[in-house]
Design an enzyme around this catalytic site. Sequence first.
Site, PDB file in Angstrom:
ATOM      1  N   CYS A 117      -0.471 115.161  21.301  1.00  0.00           N
ATOM      2  CA  CYS A 117      -1.892 115.190  21.630  1.00  0.00           C
ATOM      3  C   CYS A 117      -2.060 115.982  22.923  1.00  0.00           C
ATOM      4  O   CYS A 117      -1.081 116.288  23.599  1.00  0.00           O
ATOM      5  CB  CYS A 117      -2.448 113.778  21.788  1.00  0.00           C
ATOM      6  SG  CYS A 117      -4.261 113.744  21.683  1.00  0.00           S
ATOM      7  N   CYS A 119      -4.753 115.156  25.295  1.00  0.00           N
ATOM      8  CA  CYS A 119      -5.649 114.524  26.277  1.00  0.00           C
ATOM      9  C   CYS A 119      -4.971 114.186  27.596  1.00  0.00           C
ATOM     10  O   CYS A 119      -5.617 114.170  28.638  1.00  0.00           O
ATOM     11  CB  CYS A 119      -6.332 113.297  25.699  1.00  0.00           C
ATOM     12  SG  CYS A 119      -5.216 112.074  25.028  1.00  0.00           S
ATOM     13  N   CYS A 127      -8.929 115.715  23.591  1.00  0.00           N
ATOM     14  CA  CYS A 127      -7.728 115.896  22.780  1.00  0.00           C
ATOM     15  C   CYS A 127      -7.668 117.283  22.145  1.00  0.00           C
ATOM     16  O   CYS A 127      -7.126 117.446  21.040  1.00  0.00           O
ATOM     17  CB  CYS A 127      -7.679 114.826  21.700  1.00  0.00           C
ATOM     18  SG  CYS A 127      -7.778 113.148  22.353  1.00  0.00           S
ATOM     19  N   LYS A 199      -7.445 106.765  13.112  1.00  0.00           N
ATOM     20  CA  LYS A 199      -7.484 106.407  14.528  1.00  0.00           C
ATOM     21  C   LYS A 199      -8.948 106.257  14.915  1.00  0.00           C
ATOM     22  O   LYS A 199      -9.734 107.197  14.805  1.00  0.00           O
ATOM     23  CB  LYS A 199      -6.816 107.494  15.365  1.00  0.00           C
ATOM     24  CG  LYS A 199      -6.868 107.195  16.855  1.00  0.00           C
ATOM     25  CD  LYS A 199      -6.088 108.207  17.660  1.00  0.00           C
ATOM     26  CE  LYS A 199      -6.203 107.920  19.134  1.00  0.00           C
ATOM     27  NZ  LYS A 199      -5.423 108.853  19.945  1.00  0.00           N
ATOM     28  N   ARG A 209      -5.403 104.478  28.872  1.00  0.00           N
ATOM     29  CA  ARG A 209      -5.991 105.628  29.568  1.00  0.00           C
ATOM     30  C   ARG A 209      -5.677 105.557  31.058  1.00  0.00           C
ATOM     31  O   ARG A 209      -5.563 106.582  31.713  1.00  0.00           O
ATOM     32  CB  ARG A 209      -7.481 105.737  29.249  1.00  0.00           C
ATOM     33  CG  ARG A 209      -7.651 106.098  27.768  1.00  0.00           C
ATOM     34  CD  ARG A 209      -9.085 106.281  27.322  1.00  0.00           C
ATOM     35  NE  ARG A 209      -9.123 106.526  25.882  1.00  0.00           N
ATOM     36  CZ  ARG A 209     -10.222 106.617  25.165  1.00  0.00           C
ATOM     37  NH1 ARG A 209     -11.397 106.485  25.749  1.00  0.00           N
ATOM     38  NH2 ARG A 209     -10.163 106.842  23.866  1.00  0.00           N
ATOM     39  N   ARG A 221     -15.003 110.093  22.668  1.00  0.00           N
ATOM     40  CA  ARG A 221     -14.214 110.717  21.593  1.00  0.00           C
ATOM     41  C   ARG A 221     -14.792 110.469  20.216  1.00  0.00           C
ATOM     42  O   ARG A 221     -14.111 110.605  19.220  1.00  0.00           O
ATOM     43  CB  ARG A 221     -12.775 110.192  21.668  1.00  0.00           C
ATOM     44  CG  ARG A 221     -12.143 110.585  22.978  1.00  0.00           C
ATOM     45  CD  ARG A 221     -10.643 110.421  22.991  1.00  0.00           C
ATOM     46  NE  ARG A 221     -10.204 111.080  24.202  1.00  0.00           N
ATOM     47  CZ  ARG A 221      -9.318 110.627  25.056  1.00  0.00           C
ATOM     48  NH1 ARG A 221      -8.669 109.527  24.799  1.00  0.00           N
ATOM     49  NH2 ARG A 221      -9.032 111.292  26.138  1.00  0.00           N
ATOM     50  N   GLU A 237      -9.260 109.714   5.048  1.00  0.00           N
ATOM     51  CA  GLU A 237      -8.362 110.280   6.062  1.00  0.00           C
ATOM     52  C   GLU A 237      -6.899 110.129   5.636  1.00  0.00           C
ATOM     53  O   GLU A 237      -6.091 111.043   5.793  1.00  0.00           O
ATOM     54  CB  GLU A 237      -8.565 109.576   7.412  1.00  0.00           C
ATOM     55  CG  GLU A 237      -9.806 109.992   8.169  1.00  0.00           C
ATOM     56  CD  GLU A 237      -9.627 111.332   8.895  1.00  0.00           C
ATOM     57  OE1 GLU A 237      -8.570 111.963   8.731  1.00  0.00           O
ATOM     58  OE2 GLU A 237     -10.559 111.731   9.614  1.00  0.00           O
ATOM     59  N   LYS A 252      -4.732 102.707  13.660  1.00  0.00           N
ATOM     60  CA  LYS A 252      -4.800 102.375  15.085  1.00  0.00           C
ATOM     61  C   LYS A 252      -6.237 102.143  15.520  1.00  0.00           C
ATOM     62  O   LYS A 252      -7.090 102.950  15.175  1.00  0.00           O
ATOM     63  CB  LYS A 252      -4.199 103.546  15.867  1.00  0.00           C
ATOM     64  CG  LYS A 252      -4.252 103.413  17.351  1.00  0.00           C
ATOM     65  CD  LYS A 252      -3.796 104.697  17.971  1.00  0.00           C
ATOM     66  CE  LYS A 252      -3.959 104.588  19.463  1.00  0.00           C
ATOM     67  NZ  LYS A 252      -3.617 105.791  20.142  1.00  0.00           N
ATOM     68  N   SER A 278      -2.796  99.217  23.621  1.00  0.00           N
ATOM     69  CA  SER A 278      -2.729  98.693  24.989  1.00  0.00           C
ATOM     70  C   SER A 278      -3.686  97.524  25.225  1.00  0.00           C
ATOM     71  O   SER A 278      -3.317  96.540  25.865  1.00  0.00           O
ATOM     72  CB  SER A 278      -3.020  99.818  25.980  1.00  0.00           C
ATOM     73  OG  SER A 278      -4.262 100.424  25.700  1.00  0.00           O
ATOM     74  N   TYR A 317       3.691  97.436  22.563  1.00  0.00           N
ATOM     75  CA  TYR A 317       4.202  97.221  23.925  1.00  0.00           C
ATOM     76  C   TYR A 317       4.960  95.897  24.025  1.00  0.00           C
ATOM     77  O   TYR A 317       5.586  95.622  25.038  1.00  0.00           O
ATOM     78  CB  TYR A 317       3.037  97.282  24.920  1.00  0.00           C
ATOM     79  CG  TYR A 317       2.295  98.594  24.798  1.00  0.00           C
ATOM     80  CD1 TYR A 317       2.795  99.747  25.385  1.00  0.00           C
ATOM     81  CD2 TYR A 317       1.132  98.696  24.029  1.00  0.00           C
ATOM     82  CE1 TYR A 317       2.156 100.971  25.220  1.00  0.00           C
ATOM     83  CE2 TYR A 317       0.482  99.906  23.860  1.00  0.00           C
ATOM     84  CZ  TYR A 317       1.003 101.036  24.458  1.00  0.00           C
ATOM     85  OH  TYR A 317       0.367 102.245  24.286  1.00  0.00           O
TER      86      TYR A 317
HETATM   87  C1  PBG Z   1      -3.650 110.009  22.775  1.00  0.00           C
HETATM   88  C2  PBG Z   1      -3.380 108.588  22.548  1.00  0.00           C
HETATM   89  C3  PBG Z   1      -4.119 107.461  22.954  1.00  0.00           C
HETATM   90  C4  PBG Z   1      -3.383 106.337  22.588  1.00  0.00           C
HETATM   91  C5  PBG Z   1      -2.238 106.804  21.960  1.00  0.00           C
HETATM   92  N1  PBG Z   1      -2.265 108.198  21.930  1.00  0.00           N
HETATM   93  C6  PBG Z   1      -5.349 107.349  23.737  1.00  0.00           C
HETATM   94  C7  PBG Z   1      -6.649 107.703  23.273  1.00  0.00           C
HETATM   95  O1  PBG Z   1      -6.884 108.230  22.196  1.00  0.00           O
HETATM   96  O2  PBG Z   1      -7.530 107.485  24.099  1.00  0.00           O
HETATM   97  C8  PBG Z   1      -3.774 104.908  22.846  1.00  0.00           C
HETATM   98  C9  PBG Z   1      -2.665 103.951  22.846  1.00  0.00           C
HETATM   99  C10 PBG Z   1      -2.983 102.616  23.365  1.00  0.00           C
HETATM  100  O3  PBG Z   1      -4.119 102.262  23.719  1.00  0.00           O
HETATM  101  O4  PBG Z   1      -2.027 101.846  23.424  1.00  0.00           O
HETATM  102  N2  PBG Z   1      -4.682 110.563  22.072  1.00  0.00           N
END
Ligand code: PBG
Length: 326
Positions: A117, A119, A127, A199, A209, A221, A237, A252, A278, A317
């Site tokens: 990615c 970003c 991104c 996603k 972030r 986004r 998708e 995700k 996260s 995690y």
């Molecule tokens: C990058 C990306 C993100 C996450 C994984 N790859 C962040 C986003 O899209 O803002 C998030 C992972 C997480 O929250 O654990 N695009």
Amino acid sequence: MYPTDRPRRLRTDGVRPLVSESSLSASDLVAPVFVDATTDELVPIESMPGHERVPADEAVARVEEVRATGVEAVILFGIPETKDAEGSRAYAADGVVQRAIRRITADTDAYVIGDVCLCEYTDHGHCGVIEGSAEADPTLTVENDATLELLEKTAVSQADAGADMVAPSSMTDGQVAAIRGALDDAGHGDVAIMSYAAKYESAFYGPFRDAADGAPAFGDRRHYQMDPANGREALREGRIDAEEGADVLLVKPALPYLDVVAAFRREFDRPIAAYNVSGEYAMLHAAAGKGWLDLEATAYESLLSIKRAGADLIVTYFAEDLADRL
Ligand code: PBG
């Protein structure tokens, strides 16, 4: 019908394991690792207790710790030394992720996945490629097709460094086909693709972030990540990515989207991954920190429910902490 039908008969200690429908093991888990080019020491991530940004020099030691728990796969995220409009450190041969991958693959047997990615690498935090200025044009959004080439370069540079798998997460239309073609042209036909097929534009990414310093500098986004209201669109998708050549399809976040995980399981004959993000990690830690929840028990139950919904593998995690217990 009761009293003949008594489901409780199968809940005694002797038989419960025999009739258990799902299980969780260390070999289902992928541990995220943040490699940071801006530091030469470990930097704790406040909103993700137990996680740190590690300098590339420490990446091997970090991955060895993960492997000692029984988790064999890691996914790498990078914090670059500098950011620019094109995210050029995402595809630099000496980028922080590429350097870490080289060392990890030279010194360990870990299975290494690169998150693909832009970003974390762009100064605007989006991104992909942005043309124009946000002040002049409030409707500004990422240029889909111009982004593809940068994603191809990123994936190929990670494969050149030794990545076993790449995981495009930018929700750029056509990214799987573009990356598959570029990998094949570069002689990386064996490198697999796990696409973040569904996603969502989710508030649960907040702590990440901070961790990866990847919040958008303007806007959000929702013009490229999926609307949380949509389930059928996720199947579209998934189908597109499967047809474009994704080896694994990822959903995700995980817990708020278990219906999508279950639908993917029914619909597709490929391995299904889920990303326990996260925010899902941080909220259990926060509640446990107050003494309101048992951290280990709720983490285990969360991951087991993701397996039950149909995921084959989980990016989480909690990987190390839970693998230790499993
Ligand atoms: C990058 C990306 C993100 C996450 C994984 N790859 C962040 C986003 O899209 O803002 C998030 C992972 C997480 O929250 O654990 N695009």
